[in-house]
Structure formats: C-alpha cells, structure tokens
Design a protein around this motif. Sequence first.
Motif, PDB file in Angstrom:
ATOM      1  N   TRP A   4       9.847   7.923  10.539  1.00 31.36           N
ATOM      2  CA  TRP A   4      11.066   7.177  10.818  1.00 31.36           C
ATOM      3  C   TRP A   4      11.289   7.087  12.320  1.00 31.36           C
ATOM      4  CZ3 TRP A   4      15.597   7.360  13.429  1.00 31.36           C
ATOM      5  CH2 TRP A   4      16.539   6.375  13.122  1.00 31.36           C
ATOM      6  N   ASN A   5      11.078   8.180  13.036  1.00 30.77           N
ATOM      7  CA  ASN A   5      11.250   8.162  14.488  1.00 30.77           C
ATOM      8  C   ASN A   5      10.295   7.165  15.144  1.00 30.77           C
ATOM      9  OD1 ASN A   5      13.335  10.063  14.569  1.00 30.77           O
ATOM     10  ND2 ASN A   5      11.901  11.785  14.630  1.00 30.77           N
ATOM     11  N   ASP A   6       9.062   7.114  14.662  1.00 29.73           N
ATOM     12  CA  ASP A   6       8.110   6.121  15.192  1.00 29.73           C
ATOM     13  C   ASP A   6       8.597   4.701  14.900  1.00 29.73           C
ATOM     14  OD1 ASP A   6       6.460   8.113  16.144  1.00 29.73           O
ATOM     15  OD2 ASP A   6       5.093   8.057  14.417  1.00 29.73           O
ATOM     16  N   TRP A   7       9.044   4.495  13.668  1.00 30.00           N
ATOM     17  CA  TRP A   7       9.558   3.174  13.285  1.00 30.00           C
ATOM     18  C   TRP A   7      10.746   2.787  14.159  1.00 30.00           C
ATOM     19  CZ3 TRP A   7      14.509   2.148  11.479  1.00 30.00           C
ATOM     20  CH2 TRP A   7      14.739   0.852  11.006  1.00 30.00           C
ATOM     21  N   ALA A   8      11.665   3.734  14.391  1.00 31.41           N
ATOM     22  CA  ALA A   8      12.857   3.445  15.183  1.00 31.41           C
ATOM     23  C   ALA A   8      12.489   3.068  16.620  1.00 31.41           C
ATOM     24  CB  ALA A   8      13.804   4.642  15.173  1.00 31.41           C
ATOM     25  N   ARG A   9      11.501   3.737  17.183  1.00 36.85           N
ATOM     26  CA  ARG A   9      11.070   3.390  18.541  1.00 36.85           C
ATOM     27  C   ARG A   9      10.461   1.984  18.569  1.00 36.85           C
ATOM     28  NH1 ARG A   9       9.920   9.017  18.845  1.00 36.85           N
ATOM     29  NH2 ARG A   9       7.886   8.705  17.842  1.00 36.85           N
ATOM     30  N   GLN A  10       9.668   1.661  17.555  1.00 33.64           N
ATOM     31  CA  GLN A  10       9.057   0.332  17.503  1.00 33.64           C
ATOM     32  C   GLN A  10      10.104  -0.767  17.343  1.00 33.64           C
ATOM     33  OE1 GLN A  10       6.389   0.701  14.208  1.00 33.64           O
ATOM     34  NE2 GLN A  10       5.087   2.219  15.215  1.00 33.64           N
ATOM     35  N   GLN A  11      11.167  -0.472  16.615  1.00 36.78           N
ATOM     36  CA  GLN A  11      12.205  -1.467  16.354  1.00 36.78           C
ATOM     37  C   GLN A  11      13.232  -1.547  17.474  1.00 36.78           C
ATOM     38  OE1 GLN A  11      12.358  -3.565  13.692  1.00 36.78           O
ATOM     39  NE2 GLN A  11      10.432  -2.768  12.933  1.00 36.78           N
ATOM     40  N   GLY A  12      13.232  -0.590  18.371  1.00 38.60           N
ATOM     41  CA  GLY A  12      14.250  -0.567  19.421  1.00 38.60           C
ATOM     42  C   GLY A  12      15.586  -0.070  18.936  1.00 38.60           C
ATOM     43  N   PRO A  51       0.827  -1.210   0.000  1.00 37.87           N
ATOM     44  CA  PRO A  51       0.000   0.000   0.000  1.00 37.87           C
ATOM     45  C   PRO A  51       0.861   1.260   0.000  1.00 37.87           C
ATOM     46  CG  PRO A  51      -0.827  -1.600   1.591  1.00 37.87           C
ATOM     47  CD  PRO A  51       0.475  -2.129   1.092  1.00 37.87           C
ATOM     48  N   ALA A  52       0.337   2.315  -0.612  1.00 38.31           N
ATOM     49  CA  ALA A  52       1.121   3.532  -0.804  1.00 38.31           C
ATOM     50  C   ALA A  52       1.526   4.194   0.501  1.00 38.31           C
ATOM     51  CB  ALA A  52       0.331   4.517  -1.668  1.00 38.31           C
ATOM     52  N   ASP A  53       0.768   3.955   1.582  1.00 41.15           N
ATOM     53  CA  ASP A  53       1.093   4.611   2.847  1.00 41.15           C
ATOM     54  C   ASP A  53       1.984   3.761   3.744  1.00 41.15           C
ATOM     55  OD1 ASP A  53      -0.733   2.652   3.438  1.00 41.15           O
ATOM     56  OD2 ASP A  53      -1.962   3.893   4.767  1.00 41.15           O
ATOM     57  N   THR A  54       2.475   2.611   3.238  1.00 43.34           N
ATOM     58  CA  THR A  54       3.354   1.756   4.043  1.00 43.34           C
ATOM     59  C   THR A  54       4.725   2.416   4.180  1.00 43.34           C
ATOM     60  OG1 THR A  54       2.223  -0.191   3.162  1.00 43.34           O
ATOM     61  CG2 THR A  54       4.312  -0.553   4.302  1.00 43.34           C
ATOM     62  N   PHE A  55       5.254   2.381   5.400  1.00 42.84           N
ATOM     63  CA  PHE A  55       6.565   2.997   5.658  1.00 42.84           C
ATOM     64  C   PHE A  55       7.600   1.902   5.890  1.00 42.84           C
ATOM     65  CE2 PHE A  55       9.931   4.836   8.230  1.00 42.84           C
ATOM     66  CZ  PHE A  55      10.166   6.038   7.576  1.00 42.84           C
ATOM     67  N   PHE A  56       8.777   2.071   5.297  1.00 43.73           N
ATOM     68  CA  PHE A  56       9.886   1.136   5.446  1.00 43.73           C
ATOM     69  C   PHE A  56      11.087   1.893   5.988  1.00 43.73           C
ATOM     70  CE2 PHE A  56       7.201  -0.124   1.930  1.00 43.73           C
ATOM     71  CZ  PHE A  56       6.926  -1.449   2.224  1.00 43.73           C
ATOM     72  N   GLY A  57      11.773   1.292   6.941  1.00 42.21           N
ATOM     73  CA  GLY A  57      12.905   1.972   7.558  1.00 42.21           C
ATOM     74  C   GLY A  57      14.193   1.171   7.456  1.00 42.21           C
TER      75      GLY A  57
END
Length: 593
Positions: free
Chosen positions: A549-557, A484-490
């Motif tokens: 990206w900051n949200d993704w980084a927090r989720q990934q640790g 989906p177009a709104d999917t974020f990848f980090g």
Amino acid sequence: MPMRREKHKARLLSRIALTGIGLLALLGSQASALAKAPPPHRPNFLIIVADDLGYSDVGSFGSEIRTPNLDRLARSGVRLTNFHTYSACSPTRAALLTGASPHNAGFGTMAGDWTPQTEGKRGYEAILTYRVATVAEILGRAGYRTMLSGKWDMGGVRDPAYRPAARGFQQHFALIQGAGAHFDNTGVFPDIPTVNYVENGRDVSPPPDFFSSRTFTDKLIGYLRQGDRNKPFFAMLNFTAPHWPLQAPDEDLARQRGRYARGYEAIHAARLSRQRQIGLIAKSQVAAPFDPDWPSWQTLSPDLRLLEERRMEIYAAMVSDLDRQVGRVIATLKANGQLDNTVIIFMSDNGADGGNPLDFGGSDWYRWAEQERDLRLDQMGRRNSYVWYGPQWAHVSNTPFRLGKGFATEGGTRVPFIAAGPGINHRNRLNGAFTQVLDIVPTVLDYAGVPIPKGEFDGRPIERLEGTSLKPLLANPSLPALHPADTFFGWELWARRAGRQGDWKIVWQNPPWGPKERWALYNVAKDPAEQHDLSGSHPEIARAMIARWNDWARQQGVVPIAYFPSDWSNVRTHFNWRSTGGTPKAQQENNHK
C-alpha cells in the motif's frame, strides 16, 4: 497548469463559444488512427449509474423494492457480485470516465474537502484534469455519437473547460454539482442556494415539470431518437437518485406506504435470506451486525418509528422510480431497433450513505434547514423537504457488508453491477471474481475495437489506464478470476485507506470505526463482512500488504494526512445524530401537525 495545457484549454473554450455542441467532432479528421478500420456493427454502449445505491437495494441483489426492469436486465445478462468502486461519488466517476485512478485524474479528494496538506497538490484538484482522457473523447474520435444525461460532478461550476462539452460529450443535459433537489434547481447546502444545469454547452434552467430521474431519462431518450442511427453511440445515464435529499413523486410514495413498519432488523434479515437463496452469498456467510451504538427498532418511540418508516418509504420510492426510468430507456432502444446491439451496464457509484448532511455545517446548517425547508412529516419526500435516511437503513441497504459511503470497507465500495448485451451470451449468471470501476473504460474500448491511447491524447500527455477489460469474464462467467492473483489495488480518501491483493484486504479506519493507529487485515473471501481482524495471527501478511500500500500511495501521489477533518472527536455525530432524538427540534415539534 503548464503552458501547453493552457493553450489546449484556450482552444477548447474557443470551440465551445463557436459551436456549443459537437466540438470534438471538429477534430475527427485529425485522429484517423483511432478510427482506422473500425470493426463492422460496432456495439452501442449505455452506462447507467445510480447515486448512493446500496448493494442489496435491487431485487436481483436481494431487495424487497420492486425493480422489475433491472431484474429483467440481470436475467438477460451477468451480475458481478464482487464489483468495487471507490468510497464516494467523484472519485468513482472520475475512474469510470477515464480508466485512471482518482488521484491521477484529480480526485484524491472531493471539492471543498481540502486540508492544509492537500490544497493545491497534484491529484487533489477536485476537477477532472487534462492529465486524463475521457472515454467519450476517445470514442468520439472513433466515430461514436456521445451523450450524457444527469449528474456530472467533475468540475465546471465556473470554468466551462471542465464541463461535459469540453470532455467529449456531444449531447448532454447535466447537473454540474454533485447533488441538488430533485424537483427543481435548489441547492442542498446553505452555501449553494442553487445548482447549475447545462445542455449542449449552454447554461439552462430545468423545465417546469422537472423531476430528476424522469427528466434525465426524457433528455437521453430525446438524444437517442435524434441523429444518425447508423452511427454507434456511447451514452451515460447518471441518476442523482437515491442521493439525499430524499424526494419522490406522490404516486411512488403512496406505493411504499406501510412496507417498512417491521423495522430495520426484519428487513435486513429478509434481504439476507434472499441473497442466500439467489446465491449472492454462501449460506454460511455471516453478515455484519448492526452497530450497537445506534438504537434498535424496538427501542425507538412510536413517533421515531413513524419517522424512520417514512424515510425508508421515500428512499424505496426513489429506487422504484429509477427502475421505471431504466425500463423507458430500454423500451426506446427496442423501438429504435438498437437494443440487440447495445451493451448495457448498471452500477452504483458507492455504497449507501448513512450520513447526516447537516452535520457538515453544525448548528448553523440545522437552523438553515429549520428556516428554509419544510420538515413536517406529511411533507417528507415532497418539494422543498429535506430528508436523509440514516445509518440503520443504510446498513440494511448495504446488506451483508459493514459501513457504507465514505468508508473503504466492503459496504462503502462493493456495489450491484449488471451487464447485458452483445457478447454477453450467458443468461442470469453470477460471477464472484474481484472486479472494479477502473475496468469499465478498457471494457468499452475492447468491445468497440478502439485502441487504448498510450501516453498521449490530443497532443497532451495523459496518465495510463489502470484497469483490465471485463470482456473475457462477461463472455465466460465461469472464469474464476480476471486479475492476476498478485495484483494490488489501493484506496485512499479522507485518510481512510484500504488495499486488496487476492483474498486479502487491509483496512485503515479512524477510530471508532477501526483500531487506533493501525491497519486491520481480513480474508474477504471467507469474511466479506470484515468481522475478524487477522493482523495478529498473520502479521507477515499484514506487513507485506502495508508495504505494498505504501508503494502504491507513493506511485499515486497520495498526500499523507492523519485524519480528516483534523479533529475526529465528533466523528460519530455525522452518522449517529438520530440516536439522541432523531430529528432537528423543529421537525420533532411538527411531526404530527
């Protein structure tokens, strides 16, 4: 590790001691849910991984290097032209094996690359943790034969609980470390004099006639010929070519002599032209330019041109030999009557590597190379030589993208990808939808008809799979998108970061590779070479992407570190060492002896 995982580890070690191989088959009767009602004629899987191969290093992706077997595979299937990995080998391989992100799997960094902030932290173990299940473990429970030959790099140098036997591979011949010499078990750094090989749970020495690509292929062919051919198989062939030290058989070296006398710029231009003819890139697409801080071919002395020519000849010889080994495996499958029912995937683990490995250890490592390795020009590429090919040839390999291994740019993470086999009915097709290495495990399980484990496997909690099955895209290469177009990848490794959403990408690179202390923004659909930073003209998009990206980084640790290592003042020397002379002093003196 929690007590529950320690008990699980103890059970695995006990099985290794008792059986050596096939330990996970003992558990098959306990997992009937995964094997329940298997679909008829379940496909086989062969995943082939090249090591540090650049985007344009295969003929069907624009190369002049002869790769007829891979090109034939591409004509029989689909090339994904926008397929992404992580920027270095271990994180990519962890994701490839598990479908979980590198941080969740334990590879937020590489072994030995801890900082005071990351050492001992969750996600930075630099081993394939038991928070994840491998695709081999899952398929083994579902009745598949599982086998691996080649590079492991997932831990296990000292602890067999992290070796292939403990992670689902019933048959295997594996290099435990991430790199080694190609003619024997010599290590590649002075602090690792030899590397470890294991076969079916036992420590072994490589055979006397060992050459990495050929021996890995020999072993896999042997496994394919053994066992019950009525059972489907999952096989991985993990080459260590063309990773440095660059070494190749003499006959392959001879075939490449004189092919690179035209120099970097001419080979780069020819590859770019072929990519446009093939349709890999738009005719109007601009390629990333050569870095002006590195010398052009015209400015090199005749001696350095000869040296640079030889480096690329060896690299090309390794790629050509790798292709020949791929052809041998495919021929074996055909002779076994298994080819038509085998899904074959070929990919690289990251972009080509322009680095100089000796710079990791400074002057002490240079002295080691001069004393312990044969650096004469006429011995380059042979046993005990120590060769890498540097930033300019790596730029050629990564045509048309910017930078390479170790960077979160397209040159570091966008790699050649070929898929062929049952269910991939469109021949010689290209698809440019964004796809990534996390999509492979869901794809394999989808084709196999095996459900994805949800939160638990073998009595232990596991992280979720984060990818999406490629099956719809491979069945219909005309699909414009998979995610989906709104999917974020980090991405994050060594403090270098990137984020992708739709056509937009943010990149944070330490100077001099990126703007100081800020993110750059690119529209990679229009500018895949990442030449035009749009953060100034589209600040609202940049801010939104950075927040994601900051949200993704927090989720990934992700553990925030400013730079890696702490002092980047010499960062250019790792990639630019040759611009001040090109070789260690001893190698320069011995070039024509």
